[in-house]
Design a protein around this motif. Structure first.
Motif, PDB file in Angstrom:
ATOM      1  N   MET A 202       0.849  -1.189   0.000  1.00 56.54           N
ATOM      2  CA  MET A 202       0.000   0.000   0.000  1.00 56.54           C
ATOM      3  C   MET A 202       0.887   1.242   0.000  1.00 56.54           C
ATOM      4  N   ALA A 203       0.489   2.247  -0.749  1.00 61.28           N
ATOM      5  CA  ALA A 203       1.315   3.452  -0.883  1.00 61.28           C
ATOM      6  C   ALA A 203       1.524   4.134   0.458  1.00 61.28           C
ATOM      7  N   THR A 204       0.480   4.193   1.280  1.00 59.68           N
ATOM      8  CA  THR A 204       0.582   4.837   2.594  1.00 59.68           C
ATOM      9  C   THR A 204      -0.146   4.026   3.654  1.00 59.68           C
ATOM     10  N   PHE A 205       0.269   4.223   4.884  1.00 56.86           N
ATOM     11  CA  PHE A 205      -0.405   3.652   6.048  1.00 56.86           C
ATOM     12  C   PHE A 205      -0.684   4.808   7.000  1.00 56.86           C
ATOM     13  N   SER A 206      -1.930   4.951   7.455  1.00 59.58           N
ATOM     14  CA  SER A 206      -2.284   6.067   8.342  1.00 59.58           C
ATOM     15  C   SER A 206      -2.940   5.547   9.622  1.00 59.58           C
ATOM     16  N   LYS A 207      -2.769   6.319  10.681  1.00 60.55           N
ATOM     17  CA  LYS A 207      -3.333   5.969  11.980  1.00 60.55           C
ATOM     18  C   LYS A 207      -3.783   7.249  12.679  1.00 60.55           C
ATOM     19  N   HIS A 208      -4.987   7.239  13.238  1.00 59.53           N
ATOM     20  CA  HIS A 208      -5.549   8.380  13.959  1.00 59.53           C
ATOM     21  C   HIS A 208      -6.140   7.879  15.273  1.00 59.53           C
ATOM     22  N   GLU A 209      -5.920   8.629  16.335  1.00 58.51           N
ATOM     23  CA  GLU A 209      -6.434   8.186  17.638  1.00 58.51           C
ATOM     24  C   GLU A 209      -6.556   9.388  18.572  1.00 58.51           C
ATOM     25  N   PRO A 210      -7.711   9.532  19.261  1.00 57.61           N
ATOM     26  CA  PRO A 210      -7.852  10.632  20.232  1.00 57.61           C
ATOM     27  C   PRO A 210      -7.012  10.373  21.480  1.00 57.61           C
ATOM     28  N   VAL A 211      -6.397  11.423  21.993  1.00 64.36           N
ATOM     29  CA  VAL A 211      -5.535  11.342  23.173  1.00 64.36           C
ATOM     30  C   VAL A 211      -5.934  12.479  24.113  1.00 64.36           C
ATOM     31  N   ALA A 212      -6.012  12.194  25.418  1.00 64.65           N
ATOM     32  CA  ALA A 212      -6.398  13.251  26.359  1.00 64.65           C
ATOM     33  C   ALA A 212      -5.918  12.916  27.770  1.00 64.65           C
ATOM     34  N   ASP A 285      -8.814  24.234  36.837  1.00 67.43           N
ATOM     35  CA  ASP A 285      -8.620  22.942  36.212  1.00 67.43           C
ATOM     36  C   ASP A 285      -7.712  23.094  34.985  1.00 67.43           C
ATOM     37  N   HIS A 286      -6.968  22.034  34.751  1.00 67.84           N
ATOM     38  CA  HIS A 286      -6.056  22.012  33.613  1.00 67.84           C
ATOM     39  C   HIS A 286      -6.234  20.682  32.849  1.00 67.84           C
ATOM     40  N   GLY A 287      -5.664  20.629  31.651  1.00 67.63           N
ATOM     41  CA  GLY A 287      -5.728  19.401  30.855  1.00 67.63           C
ATOM     42  C   GLY A 287      -5.613  19.701  29.366  1.00 67.63           C
ATOM     43  N   CYS A 288      -5.312  18.681  28.623  1.00 65.55           N
ATOM     44  CA  CYS A 288      -5.224  18.860  27.161  1.00 65.55           C
ATOM     45  C   CYS A 288      -5.792  17.632  26.458  1.00 65.55           C
ATOM     46  N   ALA A 289      -6.255  17.864  25.229  1.00 59.87           N
ATOM     47  CA  ALA A 289      -6.816  16.788  24.398  1.00 59.87           C
ATOM     48  C   ALA A 289      -6.498  17.080  22.932  1.00 59.87           C
ATOM     49  N   TYR A 290      -6.276  16.042  22.176  1.00 59.31           N
ATOM     50  CA  TYR A 290      -5.981  16.193  20.753  1.00 59.31           C
ATOM     51  C   TYR A 290      -6.156  14.841  20.069  1.00 59.31           C
ATOM     52  N   THR A 291      -6.125  14.854  18.751  1.00 65.00           N
ATOM     53  CA  THR A 291      -6.124  13.612  17.966  1.00 65.00           C
ATOM     54  C   THR A 291      -4.743  13.437  17.346  1.00 65.00           C
ATOM     55  N   ALA A 292      -4.080  12.336  17.685  1.00 66.50           N
ATOM     56  CA  ALA A 292      -2.773  12.037  17.088  1.00 66.50           C
ATOM     57  C   ALA A 292      -2.995  11.448  15.695  1.00 66.50           C
ATOM     58  N   ALA A 293      -2.258  11.979  14.722  1.00 65.76           N
ATOM     59  CA  ALA A 293      -2.398  11.514  13.331  1.00 65.76           C
ATOM     60  C   ALA A 293      -1.009  11.233  12.758  1.00 65.76           C
ATOM     61  N   MET A 294      -0.826  10.008  12.253  1.00 65.82           N
ATOM     62  CA  MET A 294       0.453   9.606  11.653  1.00 65.82           C
ATOM     63  C   MET A 294       0.199   9.058  10.252  1.00 65.82           C
ATOM     64  N   VAL A 295       1.006   9.479   9.312  1.00 62.05           N
ATOM     65  CA  VAL A 295       0.955   8.947   7.947  1.00 62.05           C
ATOM     66  C   VAL A 295       2.343   8.409   7.603  1.00 62.05           C
ATOM     67  N   CYS A 296       2.387   7.145   7.153  1.00 63.59           N
ATOM     68  CA  CYS A 296       3.651   6.518   6.750  1.00 63.59           C
ATOM     69  C   CYS A 296       3.575   6.181   5.264  1.00 63.59           C
ATOM     70  N   ARG A 297       4.703   6.270   4.576  1.00 64.55           N
ATOM     71  CA  ARG A 297       4.740   5.928   3.150  1.00 64.55           C
ATOM     72  C   ARG A 297       5.625   4.701   2.922  1.00 64.55           C
ATOM     73  N   LEU A 298       5.333   3.996   1.851  1.00 70.01           N
ATOM     74  CA  LEU A 298       6.069   2.789   1.512  1.00 70.01           C
ATOM     75  C   LEU A 298       7.536   3.124   1.256  1.00 70.01           C
ATOM     76  N   GLY A 299       8.425   2.403   1.905  1.00 71.51           N
ATOM     77  CA  GLY A 299       9.855   2.679   1.759  1.00 71.51           C
ATOM     78  C   GLY A 299      10.677   1.411   1.921  1.00 71.51           C
ATOM     79  N   CYS A 300      10.295   0.342   1.240  1.00 71.71           N
ATOM     80  CA  CYS A 300      10.963  -0.942   1.388  1.00 71.71           C
ATOM     81  C   CYS A 300      12.429  -0.827   0.958  1.00 71.71           C
ATOM     82  N   ASN A 301      13.285  -1.563   1.619  1.00 74.15           N
ATOM     83  CA  ASN A 301      14.693  -1.600   1.241  1.00 74.15           C
ATOM     84  C   ASN A 301      14.884  -2.600   0.097  1.00 74.15           C
TER      85      ASN A 301
END
Length: 301
Positions: A202-212, A285-301
């Motif tokens: 696959m040309a790319t692999f992506s992952k998204h996940e909420p973090v807080a 009160d304090h705190g933070c929240a966000y969605t982590a997003a990672m995109v990887c591309r094909l890079g076989c050796n």
């Protein structure tokens, strides 16, 4: 090999397609034919080097009719030839043979090509025949002179659904015919199979996940730290925090003591997400929240 007097290649070079359409003949057969015809001079052209003694002959007792007879020939190999010539010795020198061309490199490697993308690579085609040929590959035809070379481009669009590096192979074909359609060669044409190989996925692999973190006066910011790694054969293309929201007066995660970062790891194969901020034991009160997003591309050796 050629005899110096009226020696037709047809006397020793067969044009029948008895065995895969190759031309066949033997050097001893040529000697026998020439000696029986009374020809005492024979010249030889060879891809190697061979010394022959005893061709001139001498009177030998017991010859039929009291004439001249010949003793045993002595042959000494001075220079061995490559295995390819041992397999196709006549095809390389016989003008009646449409010898199979050489291909380099073999197999043809198209490198790393994602699913659905077109990959191309070139190979050098060397004409081993004694005649000019036309090489047809798909809709393209190129002319290659006798013992000349030309480049052919091979293309492939691999398909699949694997999240990782996959090696695929297939076979392509081109056709070789003599440029002169009337040339008396065998076979009349050759369909040459070329093995192709490609590394794909696959040309790319992506992952998204909420973090807080939790909301409180002294939240555990460690809960907002995330380390991800791309699948094997992939490298990071993008690390990004999305939809961020922190308990600052403006909601920003980069103000009033908050800091949100997303960076590629040192080896380029993953992402590190971090969110830090203020703490208080008395009020607010304090705190933070966000969605982590990672995109990887094909890079076989």
């Amino acid at each position: 090999m050629n005899a110096t007097r009226n020696a037709s290649p047809r006397s020793w070079c067969s044009t029948s397609a008895g065995t895969a359409g190759e031309a066949h003949g033997t050097a001893p057969g040529l000697f026998k034919a020439r000696i029986e015809a009374g020809d005492r001079r024979v010249t030889m052209t060879s891809v190697g080097e061979l010394a022959i003694e005893g061709v001139e002959g001498a009177p030998v007792a017991g010859a039929k009719g009291g004439g001249q007879a010949f003793g045993a020939l002595r042959m000494e190999v001075k220079k061995a030839v490559p295995l390819a010539y041992a397999i196709y010795p006549v095809a390389d020198v016989c003008r009646f043979s449409l010898a199979e061309p050489e291909i380099a490199p073999l197999p043809v490697d198209l490198g790393v090509v994602p699913y659905g993308a077109a990959g191309t690579a070139q190979a050098l085609i060397t004409n081993r025949a004694q005649v000019d040929v036309r090489v047809t590959h798909g809709e393209r035809t190129v002319e290659v002179p006798a013992h000349g070379s030309a480049e052919l481009t091979f293309s492939w669009t691999p398909e699949g659904a694997t999240a990782g590096c996959e090696r695929q192979t297939r076979r392509d074909t081109f056709v070789v015919r003599p440029k002169d359609a009337a040339a008396p060669v065998v076979p009349r044409e050759r369909a040459v199979v070329v093995p192709l190989q490609v590394t794909t996925g696959m040309a790319t692999f992506s992952k998204h996940e909420p973090v807080a973190t939790e909301t409180g006066r002294s939240p555990d910011y460690g809960r907002a730290s995330v380390d991800w790694t791309c699948p094997a054969g992939y490298v990071v293309e993008q690390c990004e925090p999305q939809l961020s929201s922190c308990l600052s007066s403006t909601g920003s995660c980069n103000a009033e003591g908050y800091r949100l970062t997303a960076e590629a790891t040192a080896d380029g194969r993953g992402c590190a997400f971090r969110c830090t901020g203020p703490s208080s034991s008395l009020w607010g009160d304090h705190g933070c929240a966000y969605t982590a997003a990672m995109v990887c591309r094909l890079g076989c050796n």
